[in-house]
Design an enzyme around this catalytic site. Structure first.
Site, PDB file in Angstrom:
ATOM      1  N   GLU A 218       5.703  -1.248  11.472  1.00  0.00           N
ATOM      2  CA  GLU A 218       4.639  -2.019  10.979  1.00  0.00           C
ATOM      3  C   GLU A 218       4.996  -3.620  10.504  1.00  0.00           C
ATOM      4  OE1 GLU A 218       1.576  -3.780   9.464  1.00  0.00           O
ATOM      5  OE2 GLU A 218       3.328  -3.317   7.959  1.00  0.00           O
TER       6      GLU A 218
ATOM      7  N   GLY B  80     -10.326   0.938   2.824  1.00  0.00           N
ATOM      8  CA  GLY B  80      -9.061   1.249   2.242  1.00  0.00           C
ATOM      9  C   GLY B  80      -8.073  -0.065   2.636  1.00  0.00           C
TER      10      GLY B  80
ATOM     11  N   CYS C 155       0.808  -1.083  -0.157  1.00  0.00           N
ATOM     12  CA  CYS C 155      -0.134   0.013  -0.129  1.00  0.00           C
ATOM     13  C   CYS C 155       0.926   1.318   0.115  1.00  0.00           C
ATOM     14  CB  CYS C 155      -0.980   0.126   1.063  1.00  0.00           C
ATOM     15  SG  CYS C 155       0.060   0.021   2.731  1.00  0.00           S
ATOM     16  N   ASP C 156       2.195   1.024   0.229  1.00  0.00           N
ATOM     17  CA  ASP C 156       2.948   2.428   0.779  1.00  0.00           C
ATOM     18  C   ASP C 156       3.790   2.549  -0.595  1.00  0.00           C
ATOM     19  OD1 ASP C 156       2.130   2.858   2.988  1.00  0.00           O
ATOM     20  OD2 ASP C 156       4.091   2.013   4.143  1.00  0.00           O
TER      21      ASP C 156
ATOM     22  N   ASP D   9      -1.700  -1.029   5.353  1.00  0.00           N
ATOM     23  CA  ASP D   9      -1.259  -2.174   6.000  1.00  0.00           C
ATOM     24  C   ASP D   9      -1.817  -1.687   7.708  1.00  0.00           C
ATOM     25  OD1 ASP D   9       0.300  -3.103   4.088  1.00  0.00           O
ATOM     26  OD2 ASP D   9       2.090  -2.119   4.646  1.00  0.00           O
ATOM     27  N   MET D  10      -1.766  -0.357   7.999  1.00  0.00           N
ATOM     28  CA  MET D  10      -2.297  -0.396   9.423  1.00  0.00           C
ATOM     29  C   MET D  10      -3.602  -0.617   9.791  1.00  0.00           C
ATOM     30  SD  MET D  10      -0.704   0.041  12.466  1.00  0.00           S
ATOM     31  CE  MET D  10      -1.971  -0.150  13.883  1.00  0.00           C
TER      32      MET D  10
END
Length: 417
Positions: free
Chosen positions: A120, A195, A56-57, A198-199
């Protein structure tokens, strides 16, 4: 081309949360099913040692090649082909790291020190999946393999020697506890994950582990929602149905990070009206936030962002920063050791040639004097030292290079000891 110039070097080309918009990253996203074809495309373009890391990042290609400019051109072309634009359209949104900087970057990513949320825990697993997919596609050669194994070692050491990974896990645990406090038995609850960051996925995983039986997943890009839903055994909802899905959710986890509000107070008020005021626990895990702060003023809505949950988990910013400094210290130590070891390999061919040269002389001398060890060894020394002695005299006669050569000679043979 010299031997040094022909040595493959690590190059990283990519787009992350700092260089490119979420919209572009979503378009560039390479899921596991598409990774093999993407790696085949890179191989066709001349990159035979490469992996693709898509989260995702970030979307990155790690490649080992003798020509970093070629890596940049070919990776940009391959990524542009996924978006349906010319490579020039990605200019300014892709970054590049070479050599030692690339190694440091890969170590930092693997150890989750370059993530939106430091520590994370998903990132290490994502790098391992990328590694496996590259091996399956036969694009993980010896240079890339060495970097990855060293990065895994560094990440493990950081996890073992610091508390860097405890923060995100504590935040997720705090979210579970708050959900229990509000709803009691979570087995009767429905979670809506909005969404694919990751978090948000970590919080959803923790809720599922705590007994939540039903998970709905939606995201602006359907393929991202489908990938997360598949990994968490959830059901995909179209993003256009978000308003309707809110009314079914007891817990909403927002993790979009588009820099725009995804969930408004008006949407929450309408959902609660349909639920006859049955409360909704909202976790805003987006960076920046996805939820309008006014949601917290809606009767029946209980909004917590990551800062709120961190305070619940008793994890202070100072503790995080101290752990991050310790983690970076370990990472620099590991990077330095790795680079020193790889640099030393440059000398190996010359060392092998020197040993072969000396062995050939030894065999020739023994053949000439098989019965006299004293004569043989004296002759061997004379032959071994003749060419270097003549070269040293020549260099000394020419001038400035002699001091460097003498210093090297004394270091090689410990002449000052």
């Amino acid at each position: 081309m010299s031997r040094a110039a022909a040595t493959p070097r690590l190059t990283v080309i990519g787009a992350n949360h700092r260089s490119a918009s979420l919209s572009l990253r979503d378009q560039l996203f390479v899921d596991d099913a598409a990774a093999a074809d993407f790696l085949v495309d890179l191989k066709r373009r001349g990159l035979h040692e490469a992996l693709v890391l898509s989260t995702c990042d970030r979307v990155e290609v790690w490649a080992s090649h003798i020509d970093a400019d070629s890596v940049q051109d070919q990776v940009a072309a391959a990524l542009a082909a996924r978006v349906g634009v010319v490579a020039a359209a990605l200019s300014g949104q892709l970054y590049r790291h070479d050599g030692a900087d690339a190694v440091r970057h890969c170590f930092a990513v693997t150890a989750s020190l370059d993530s939106l949320i430091i520590g994370e825990p998903h990132v290490l697993g994502q790098v391992k999946v990328a590694h496996r997919l590259a091996r399956d596609s036969a694009t993980c050669g010896p240079e890339l393999e060495a970097v990855l194994q060293a990065a895994f070692t560094a990440a493990k050491r950081i996890r073992t020697e610091t508390v860097i990974g405890e923060g995100p896990v504590s935040i997720a645990a705090a979210a579970v506890q708050m959900a229990r406090d509000l709803h009691g038995d979570l087995s009767r609850c429905t979670v809506l994950l909005v969404g694919a960051a990751d978090m948000g996925e970590l919080v959803a995983e923790s809720l599922l582990a705590a007994g939540v039986a039903r998970l709905l997943v939606t995201a602006p890009r359907a393929s991202r929602a489908e990938a997360v839903a598949a990994s968490l055994n959830g059901n995909v909802m179209g993003f256009e149905t978000l308003r309707e899905a809110l009314a079914d959710a007891d817990v909403v986890v927002c993790s979009v990070g588009t820099r725009t509000i995804t969930l408004t107070a008006e949407m929450m008020s309408a959902a609660l009206k349909k639920r006859r005021r049955k409360p909704i626990f909202v976790v805003d895990a987006g960076i920046p936030g996805d939820v309008e702060p006014a949601v917290n003023r809606v009767d029946g809505a209980f909004l917590y962002d990551l800062g709120d949950l961190e305070r619940v988990a008793l994890e202070g910013r100072a503790g995080r920063e101290q752990a991050a400094r310790a983690a970076w210290g370990i990472l620099e130590d590991e990077v330095g050791g790795f680079l020193k070891g790889r640099a030393a390999r440059v000398a190996v061919p010359a060392i092998v040639s020197l040993r072969q040269h000396c062995e050939a002389m030894r065999e020739a001398v023994l053949a000439e004097h098989p019965a006299s060890p004293e004569d043989a060894t004296r002759l061997l020394l004379n032959r071994l030292l003749h060419a270097p002695s003549e070269a040293m005299k020549s260099v000394a006669a020419e001038g400035p290079e002699w001091q460097t050569m003498e210093k090297t000679l004394r270091k090689l043979f410990h002449l000052d000891e």
